[in-house]
Design a protein around this motif. Structure first.
Motif, PDB file in Angstrom:
ATOM      1  N   TRP A 193     -11.490   4.399  30.906  1.00 36.44           N
ATOM      2  CA  TRP A 193     -12.349   3.242  29.719  1.00 36.44           C
ATOM      3  C   TRP A 193     -13.185   1.598  30.910  1.00 36.44           C
ATOM      4  CZ3 TRP A 193     -11.727  -1.927  28.076  1.00 36.44           C
ATOM      5  CH2 TRP A 193     -11.101  -2.406  28.184  1.00 36.44           C
ATOM      6  N   LYS A 194     -12.256   1.192  31.386  1.00 36.61           N
ATOM      7  CA  LYS A 194     -12.586  -0.145  32.490  1.00 36.61           C
ATOM      8  C   LYS A 194     -14.277   0.237  32.945  1.00 36.61           C
ATOM      9  CE  LYS A 194      -8.924  -2.711  31.634  1.00 36.61           C
ATOM     10  NZ  LYS A 194      -7.690  -3.892  32.497  1.00 36.61           N
ATOM     11  N   LYS A 195     -13.218   1.570  34.152  1.00 43.75           N
ATOM     12  CA  LYS A 195     -14.832   1.842  34.766  1.00 43.75           C
ATOM     13  C   LYS A 195     -15.688   2.211  34.350  1.00 43.75           C
ATOM     14  CE  LYS A 195     -11.090   4.068  38.194  1.00 43.75           C
ATOM     15  NZ  LYS A 195     -10.372   5.374  38.244  1.00 43.75           N
ATOM     16  N   VAL A 411     -10.094  -3.088  24.981  1.00 40.73           N
ATOM     17  CA  VAL A 411      -9.479  -2.015  24.942  1.00 40.73           C
ATOM     18  C   VAL A 411     -10.007  -1.068  23.829  1.00 40.73           C
ATOM     19  CG1 VAL A 411      -7.476  -0.880  24.975  1.00 40.73           C
ATOM     20  CG2 VAL A 411      -7.551  -2.852  25.543  1.00 40.73           C
ATOM     21  N   PRO A 412     -10.177   0.001  23.604  1.00 42.67           N
ATOM     22  CA  PRO A 412     -10.803   1.410  23.088  1.00 42.67           C
ATOM     23  C   PRO A 412     -10.189   1.307  21.883  1.00 42.67           C
ATOM     24  CG  PRO A 412     -11.824   1.935  25.333  1.00 42.67           C
ATOM     25  CD  PRO A 412     -10.803   0.641  25.525  1.00 42.67           C
ATOM     26  N   GLU A 413     -10.887   1.585  21.098  1.00 44.35           N
ATOM     27  CA  GLU A 413      -9.687   2.326  19.901  1.00 44.35           C
ATOM     28  C   GLU A 413      -8.687   3.445  20.079  1.00 44.35           C
ATOM     29  OE1 GLU A 413      -9.476   0.681  17.004  1.00 44.35           O
ATOM     30  OE2 GLU A 413      -7.784   1.480  16.175  1.00 44.35           O
ATOM     31  N   TYR A 414      -9.052   4.458  20.994  1.00 40.31           N
ATOM     32  CA  TYR A 414      -8.608   5.862  20.749  1.00 40.31           C
ATOM     33  C   TYR A 414      -7.610   5.364  22.228  1.00 40.31           C
ATOM     34  CZ  TYR A 414     -10.978   6.567  25.574  1.00 40.31           C
ATOM     35  OH  TYR A 414     -11.505   5.821  26.905  1.00 40.31           O
ATOM     36  N   VAL A 415      -7.494   4.622  23.044  1.00 38.69           N
ATOM     37  CA  VAL A 415      -6.539   3.560  24.098  1.00 38.69           C
ATOM     38  C   VAL A 415      -5.524   2.991  23.188  1.00 38.69           C
ATOM     39  CG1 VAL A 415      -6.036   2.651  25.940  1.00 38.69           C
ATOM     40  CG2 VAL A 415      -7.918   3.708  25.878  1.00 38.69           C
ATOM     41  N   LYS A 417      -4.719   3.603  19.703  1.00 39.82           N
ATOM     42  CA  LYS A 417      -4.145   4.337  19.407  1.00 39.82           C
ATOM     43  C   LYS A 417      -2.959   5.012  20.130  1.00 39.82           C
ATOM     44  CE  LYS A 417      -6.656   5.586  15.047  1.00 39.82           C
ATOM     45  NZ  LYS A 417      -7.590   5.706  15.295  1.00 39.82           N
ATOM     46  N   GLU A 418      -3.505   5.252  21.311  1.00 41.51           N
ATOM     47  CA  GLU A 418      -2.081   6.008  22.372  1.00 41.51           C
ATOM     48  C   GLU A 418      -1.329   5.431  22.573  1.00 41.51           C
ATOM     49  OE1 GLU A 418      -0.950   6.786  25.812  1.00 41.51           O
ATOM     50  OE2 GLU A 418      -2.816   6.281  26.259  1.00 41.51           O
ATOM     51  N   TYR A 419      -1.577   3.994  22.809  1.00 37.18           N
ATOM     52  CA  TYR A 419      -0.706   2.251  23.298  1.00 37.18           C
ATOM     53  C   TYR A 419       0.630   2.786  22.347  1.00 37.18           C
ATOM     54  CZ  TYR A 419      -2.780   1.554  27.554  1.00 37.18           C
ATOM     55  OH  TYR A 419      -3.911   0.969  28.570  1.00 37.18           O
ATOM     56  N   LEU A 420       0.240   2.496  20.959  1.00 39.10           N
ATOM     57  CA  LEU A 420       0.785   2.470  20.122  1.00 39.10           C
ATOM     58  C   LEU A 420       1.687   3.055  19.561  1.00 39.10           C
ATOM     59  CD1 LEU A 420      -1.928   0.812  17.409  1.00 39.10           C
ATOM     60  CD2 LEU A 420       0.062  -0.347  18.008  1.00 39.10           C
ATOM     61  N   LYS A 421       1.359   4.238  19.858  1.00 37.24           N
ATOM     62  CA  LYS A 421       2.424   5.849  19.660  1.00 37.24           C
ATOM     63  C   LYS A 421       3.598   5.322  21.174  1.00 37.24           C
ATOM     64  CE  LYS A 421      -1.140   8.885  19.117  1.00 37.24           C
ATOM     65  NZ  LYS A 421      -1.797   9.478  19.096  1.00 37.24           N
ATOM     66  N   ARG A 422       3.418   4.649  22.153  1.00 36.85           N
ATOM     67  CA  ARG A 422       4.832   4.782  23.048  1.00 36.85           C
ATOM     68  C   ARG A 422       5.993   4.589  22.676  1.00 36.85           C
ATOM     69  NH1 ARG A 422       2.610   4.602  28.883  1.00 36.85           N
ATOM     70  NH2 ARG A 422       0.327   5.297  27.738  1.00 36.85           N
ATOM     71  N   VAL A 423       5.883   3.530  21.769  1.00 33.18           N
ATOM     72  CA  VAL A 423       7.292   3.498  21.451  1.00 33.18           C
ATOM     73  C   VAL A 423       7.641   4.582  19.904  1.00 33.18           C
ATOM     74  CG1 VAL A 423       8.240   1.658  22.749  1.00 33.18           C
ATOM     75  CG2 VAL A 423       6.877   0.917  20.432  1.00 33.18           C
TER      76      VAL A 423
END
Ligand SMILES: Cc1ncc(COP(=O)(O)O)c(C=O)c1O
Length: 423
Positions: A193-195, A411-415, A417-423
């Motif tokens: 997403w940064k690129k 950080v975009p919304e879809y990223v 969501k993914e980070y928040l699901k990691r734990v």
């Protein structure tokens, strides 16, 4: 989640590093600031000059980036009492004193600590070019720099940088706005997403399948072959460092406004995520200039990328890399995925830094989720590394502890969501 901290000897720390165990190093050379400052290659005057330059650019920034309102690139600081309580519960340990969060994730324009150094260095380069070509004098109203005439002028020049992501974002966005051609050399760790974001701003992104040091090396080489190209050298740049240091000296006014006293009886502890070292090193230097021996700074690095820790503990600085110790330099904390530290910063920190601790990636995600749940604040994984600091060091009632939140607002919304699901 249990954390124990006993001061260890060098060999035990090196063993911890090799086996990817979280560890804490307290710098045996930590010294009184008055004994160190005379030997440093930069001075308070240099930092004040950098701040004055940023003030000169305020009218330009205000015009080019209206979201800054007054043209100042600064972030708020706030108490995080709910998070403090949550950490006490999760770790089963009282966090004494006051816990604050410095919100560099909210820095305008680039959404990370890199907005401080990166933008400062590009502005300085633009000012030098414009003055040398008789297009600008330091008494002018710098808002003229937003005009097409300057964009056309700067389009004859290129700016290049090697980055794990956030420095590229800050350099890319400000350079493109001024009209420069920009080329960002991105390491394999840089998030997609940064690129994408950089490309959407018209920035050329070169992708490498190797790590950060290689991206920097290639960028530096390519820039040297073009007389109209300027390389922002994250490993060695004094300008980047000064841009970060301004953030350190500005903090005093913010704490004064909150009624927070910092003196011998009320020490300040600051926990800073560290990659190559410029960001946390510059902030540390700025803080030392204003608070001297009443502030104690600690860097936080991922267990897979403890580059600055190895550089300082061995005294070898950039002559040692995490790979030399069998580590893979693979971490989700992309901004901290650096295998070899800056020797310029390492040498500056030899007697200024109180210590360094390492943190496992899994903990970053736990802090990320807890902070989101307790304070409704979203940070990117690198920016959470500071949070282990208060668990280790908040043992006095009269102290203030600052976790430096180094990035996250872009950080975009879809990223997210993914980070928040990691734990
Ligand atoms: C979010 C974030 N935090 C901390 C850092 C560390 O800064 P430095 O590499 O200057 O040590 C970076 C570097 O890119 C970063 O992106």
């Amino acid at each position: 989640m249990n954390v124990t901290f006993t001061q260890k000897d060098k060999n035990s720390i090196l063993e911890d590093i090799k086996s990817l165990k979280e560890t804490v190093w307290i710098n045996e050379n930590y010294s009184k600031f008055k004994d160190v400052k005379k030997d440093l290659p930069l001075s308070y005057e240099d930092v004040l000059e950098a701040e004055k330059r940023l003030t000169r650019f305020q009218p330009f920034i205000k015009r080019a980036f209206p979201e800054t309102k007054d043209g100042v690139i600064e972030s708020p600081i706030m108490k995080i009492d709910n998070m403090k309580e949550r950490m006490e519960k999760d770790f089963g340990k009282e966090i004494k004193g006051t816990l604050l969060l410095k919100r560099d994730d909210l820095l305008p324009i680039a959404g990370s600590i890199k907005a401080r150094g990166g933008i400062y260095e590009v502005l300085k380069h633009a000012e030098t070019l414009a003055i040398n070509n008789n297009l600008l004098s330091i008494d002018d109203d710098y808002s003229v720099l937003a005009e097409d005439k300057f964009k056309e002028f700067f389009s004859n020049y290129t700016i290049q940088v090697g980055s794990t992501g956030n420095l590229g974002l800050s350099i890319g966005i400000i350079s493109a706005k001024l009209g420069f051609k920009v080329k960002v050399h991105m390491s394999q760790d840089a998030k997609k997403w940064k690129k994408d974001l950089l490309r959407s701003k018209g920035v050329e992104v070169v992708e490498y399948t190797s790590d950060y040091s290689k991206a920097v090396e290639e960028g530096r080489k390519e820039s040297e072959n073009d007389p109209n190209s300027y390389f922002v050298d994250d490993e060695n740049s004094k300008n980047l460092f000064l841009g970060y240091a301004v953030g350190g000296i500005r903090l005093k006014k913010q704490l004064d406004n909150m009624g927070i006293v910092v003196d011998k009886a009320h020490p300040l502890f600051v926990y800073l995520p560290c990659g190559v070292g410029g960001g946390p090193g510059g902030i540390t230097y700025g803080l030392k200039l204003v608070y001297e021996d009443n502030v104690h700074c600690l860097f936080a690095e991922p267990t897979h990328s403890p580059a600055m820790l190895l550089g300082l503990i061995t005294g070898l600085h950039d002559k040692v890399s995490v790979e030399d110790f069998g580590l893979d330099n693979k971490t989700d904390a992309d901004g901290l995925a650096v295998g070899r530290p800056s020797s310029f910063v390492g040498k500056m920190m030899e007697r200024l830094l109180m210590g360094i601790y390492t943190i496992d990636d899994s903990r970053l995600y736990k802090f990320l989720k807890a902070l989101y749940e307790e304070e409704d604040i979203f940070l990117e994984p690198s920016a959470l590394a500071g949070f282990l600091g208060p668990i280790l060091f908040a043992n006095e009632d009269n102290a203030t502890h600052i976790c430096w939140a180094t990035g996250g607002s872009l950080v975009p919304e879809y990223v997210r969501k993914e980070y928040l699901k990691r734990v």
